[in-house]
Structures are given as C-alpha cells and as structure tokens.
Design an enzyme around this catalytic site. Structure first.
Site, mmCIF file in Angstrom:
data_model
loop_
_atom_site.group_PDB
_atom_site.id
_atom_site.type_symbol
_atom_site.label_atom_id
_atom_site.label_comp_id
_atom_site.label_asym_id
_atom_site.label_seq_id
_atom_site.Cartn_x
_atom_site.Cartn_y
_atom_site.Cartn_z
ATOM 1 N N HIS A 155 0.837 -1.213 0.000
ATOM 2 C CA HIS A 155 0.000 0.000 0.000
ATOM 3 C C HIS A 155 0.868 1.258 0.000
ATOM 4 O O HIS A 155 0.377 2.354 -0.277
ATOM 5 C CB HIS A 155 -0.899 -0.016 1.238
ATOM 6 C CG HIS A 155 -2.159 0.781 1.078
ATOM 7 N ND1 HIS A 155 -2.236 1.951 0.358
ATOM 8 C CD2 HIS A 155 -3.407 0.574 1.555
ATOM 9 C CE1 HIS A 155 -3.467 2.437 0.409
ATOM 10 N NE2 HIS A 155 -4.205 1.611 1.117
ATOM 11 N N ASP A 375 -7.674 -9.184 -18.979
ATOM 12 C CA ASP A 375 -7.533 -10.427 -19.740
ATOM 13 C C ASP A 375 -6.047 -10.734 -19.898
ATOM 14 O O ASP A 375 -5.312 -9.973 -20.536
ATOM 15 C CB ASP A 375 -8.205 -10.254 -21.109
ATOM 16 C CG ASP A 375 -8.143 -11.501 -21.969
ATOM 17 O OD1 ASP A 375 -7.492 -12.483 -21.576
ATOM 18 O OD2 ASP A 375 -8.733 -11.478 -23.075
#
Length: 448
Positions: A155, A375
């Site tokens: 993070h 994808d």
C-alpha cells in the site's frame, strides 16, 4: 461448507527483465505515500477454463511479471524506511499452487474464509522466503482447468487506481502486447516527504480484534428501488440524483450503526470515512496512470439517529464531496501543500482524541474501475474480489460481473455481524452471498 485442500507446487523470486539504472536506485515516496500504512492490499481474479495448460500460463505470467517490473521498477525493490524504496532489483515473489476442487464449486458458494488458500501473503513460508517483497503473486489451478491469479501489493506505493494500472500493464504484456500502459512514477516530485516521519516503522500493528467479513450483493433493480426511496429529497436540495454508491453506502452505514445500537443498548455518534481519488480533482489533474497513493478521506457525521435517515445521509455525502472538490482538493498543490496536509492530519487526530466515543466506519469503492476487462490471454474473469483481513468497520464496494450491480464486502465485529446480516432493512435490498453465476452478464459466457 466447502472443504479445500491446497498444495504449493513451487516458489520463486522474479527479477526485472532489465536491471534498474544506477541513477534510479533510490526512489523517494511522496508525503501521501509516506503516511500510508505499510500493509499489502490484494486483488484476486478467478478465470474459467479455456485450456488445461496451467504451466504454460504460469510461464507467461512469470515472463510478463519480469517485464512489468522493469516499468514499475520500485516494486522490485525493498522498503528502506517510511519514505524510501531501495530499488535493488531483488524482485517480486511468485507461487504456483493447486486446489482439489472445481472452480464452479467454489464460485457457487463463495466463502471469504477460504480465500487464504489463494492469497500469497497467508502462507508463512512464502512470506519468509519473499524477504520483504512488495509484489507477491499466487497462481492456483482448479481441477477443472480454471485458475486464480491473486496478488498482493504494498500500500506504500499503490491505491486502487495504481493497482489497476499495474494489472492493466501486466495483463497486456502477458497477452503479448508491445505497447503496454506506461506508469507515471511521480514520487517525491508530487509532494516531498517530511523529515519528521522518516523514523516511522516499516511495519504496522494491527489490533487483535475478532472480526468477520461477509459479502452482500445489490442487483440493479434493488439499487433502483433504493435510489427511488431518496431521490425526491435529494433532488430538492441538490438538483441532481444520488449515485449507486451513495445509495448503497448510506444503507450499509445506517444498518451497521443500528447493529451497534442493538449491541450497546444506545445510539452513539458516528462518522463515515470515504476515500476520494485526487487525480482528476487536482488542478492541473494527474493522469490515472500516476502510481502512488492519491487518495484522501472525506468525513460524514451523524450525531443523532435522525441524521441517519437515508435521504439525509446521501445528501450529506454529496454535500461533503462537493465541498471537498470546491474548497479542499487544491490544498495538495502549491508551496503550502505539505503544511496544509500536516495541519489537516493534526486537526483530525485532535478531533478523535476529543471524541473518543465516536464510532468510525470506513469505505472504499472500486465501482467503475474496469477490473472485469482484465484479460491475461485466456478471457475475462468470472469474479474479481479484494478481501480485508486487517481492519474492522469497513465497507468495500465493487461492481458485479454484470457491471450494473454492486458487491459489498462488509467487515464488522463478530457479534455485530451476527446481528447485521439479519437486519430486515438490509435484506430488503441486498442478497447475502449469492452464487457468482447469479450476477454474470447475460452476454458473457460464464463457463462452469
């Protein structure tokens, strides 16, 4: 209850395909990165089978990670302190694993408690061998040929938009693209870190709470009903209409506070933090490909129960957002930016020290982030989810696979969750943990 047995096949480090040049060996984070917690966020993609060649897919993933690391070169390094990354090319960490069930079995009854079988960070041996890696991936095969790609990212260098940019680049390289999305690694050039924070630890202490996370899904029709319930008052005040996220979040907060009252016996004042993406709100704006933490919390308060009437909540949410956009967003630019941010952090801390009875809830929304377009070369995912194993009193919102519904992951105290998931007002609009296949796009081939 589904029973899963998982087995790790191999673990390995992955270096950048091109070594980081010597003049880039030290990367200074921005002030907003510096004050971000040094924890790992996760993103998990589940793909149906298109062919059973798991190891070929694994090699493609590993190769594309290596190329991706050369573009996102700080991710191949290690945190030196709260504001500095040593870009030493130690690399990411990659795990191959397999589970003994079919993907359709898991997605028909998605159990968030079973996500440990897919996350790289829940395996102690992986965490020890990864030696502080900031980017970890676990690639898992199901018996049907379906796969899960689950990764954890520090993070300290990434909010939701940065996560999306990373996975866009990585997936396009995996498909063989020669023109991937290029990140903007802005770091200290956006806002320099502050010296007084350099001693901050590179670890974080998480309270030992008993909390649980549950999944609730709002269909498009139920969201429309919810919006219709508040639209008249909202339009009268603001001459516009509430968003899907505002309507759903207002209901979740109201029901969570009602649960707290049930448990405690009386209503207590409460606040809701909402994370706002700064990129498009700055002047001049930053591109969405800017890597780092460009988020800031806005707060909505409810001091009395009447403040949590749904129409009141959505109106206050929009007013707070408008005020932030009009008067506060630009405090992150210019010479006085660092002082303004430090002042805001100090003011917030003093407020909560003086209002210790305030019950705090936090929300992040991934809605409209096109995660279902990711994808890697074998089609689009059936389910994308990010699980929270660290902090309670949170609402995480994301689009369903059909794009018109909202999936809410709610994390609460164990006792409060038992009450929350029976709340009649909540259940009027939300379906608790339905099958993933129930919310697939009708134009999408949800192969089992």
């Amino acid at each position: 209850m589904i029973e899963i047995k998982s087995e790790i096949v191999c673990r390995q480090s992955i270096k950048p395909s091109v070594p980081t040049p010597s003049h880039l060996k030290t990367f200074k984070l921005s002030l907003l990165d510096q004050i971000s917690p040094p924890i790992h966020s996760n993103m998990n993609f589940f793909y149906p089978s298109d062919n059973p060649d798991f190891f070929h897919k694994s090699k493609l993933l590993q190769h594309s990670i290596s190329t991706t690391l050369s573009l996102f070169y700080p991710l191949a390094g290690r945190l030196r302190d709260a504001a500095t990354i040593d870009c030493n090319d130690e690399g990411a960490f990659f795990v191959e694993a397999k589970v003994n069930i079919q993907l359709s079995h898991f997605l028909s009854q998605p159990d968030l408690n079973l996500m440990d079988h897919f996350l790289p960070t829940t395996d102690p041996t992986t965490m020890e061998l990864s030696n502080g890696a900031m980017f970890l991936v676990r690639f898992t095969s199901f018996t049907c040929g379906g796969v899960a790609i689950c990764f954890s990212l520090t993070h300290k260098l990434a909010d939701v938009s940065a996560l999306h940019t990373l996975v866009q680049t990585w997936s396009s390289l995996c498909r063989g693209s020669s023109n991937p999305v290029t990140p903007l690694l802005i770091g200290e050039n956006f806002l320099a870190p502050r010296d007084e924070f350099y001693a901050m630890s590179a670890t974080v202490n998480i309270a030992d709470e008993k909390f649980v996370q549950r999944r609730f899904v709002f269909s498009a029709s139920k969201i429309s009903e919810l919006k219709a319930k508040v639209s008249h008052e909202f339009h009268e005040v603001l001459q516009s209409h509430p968003s899907r996220v505002e309507a759903v979040l207002a209901l979740l907060w109201k029901c969570a506070v009602a649960t707290k009252k049930q448990k405690m016996g009386s209503f207590g004042p409460t606040t809701l933090f909402q994370a706002v993406n700064l990129r498009k709100r700055l002047s001049p704006p930053l591109p969405e490909t800017a890597i780092g933490n460009f988020i800031w919390p806005i707060m909505v308060f409810a001091y009395e129960e009447k403040d949590l009437e749904l129409h009141e909540v959505v109106i206050q949410m929009r007013k707070c957002l408008n005020e932030f956009n009009n008067t506060k967003a630009n405090m992150f630019r210019g010479e006085g930016a660092a002082s303004a941010i430090m002042g805001a952090i100090k003011e917030r801390g003093e407020f909560f020290r003086s209002n210790k009875e305030m019950n705090v809830y936090k929300c992040s929304s991934w809605c409209k982030v096109p995660l279902y377009d990711i994808d890697f070369g074998w089609g689009k995912p059936l389910w994308v989810v990010s699980v929270n194993k660290l902090v309670s009193n949170t609402f995480a919102l994301a689009d369903t696979q059909s794009r018109d519904g909202i999936e809410a992951l709610v994390t609460l105290d164990e006792e409060e969750m038992a009450l929350f998931q029976q709340n009649e007002q909540l259940l009027k609009y939300a379906t608790p943990n339905p099958s993933i296949y129930a919310f697939c796009n009708s134009n999408y081939n949800c192969r089992m």
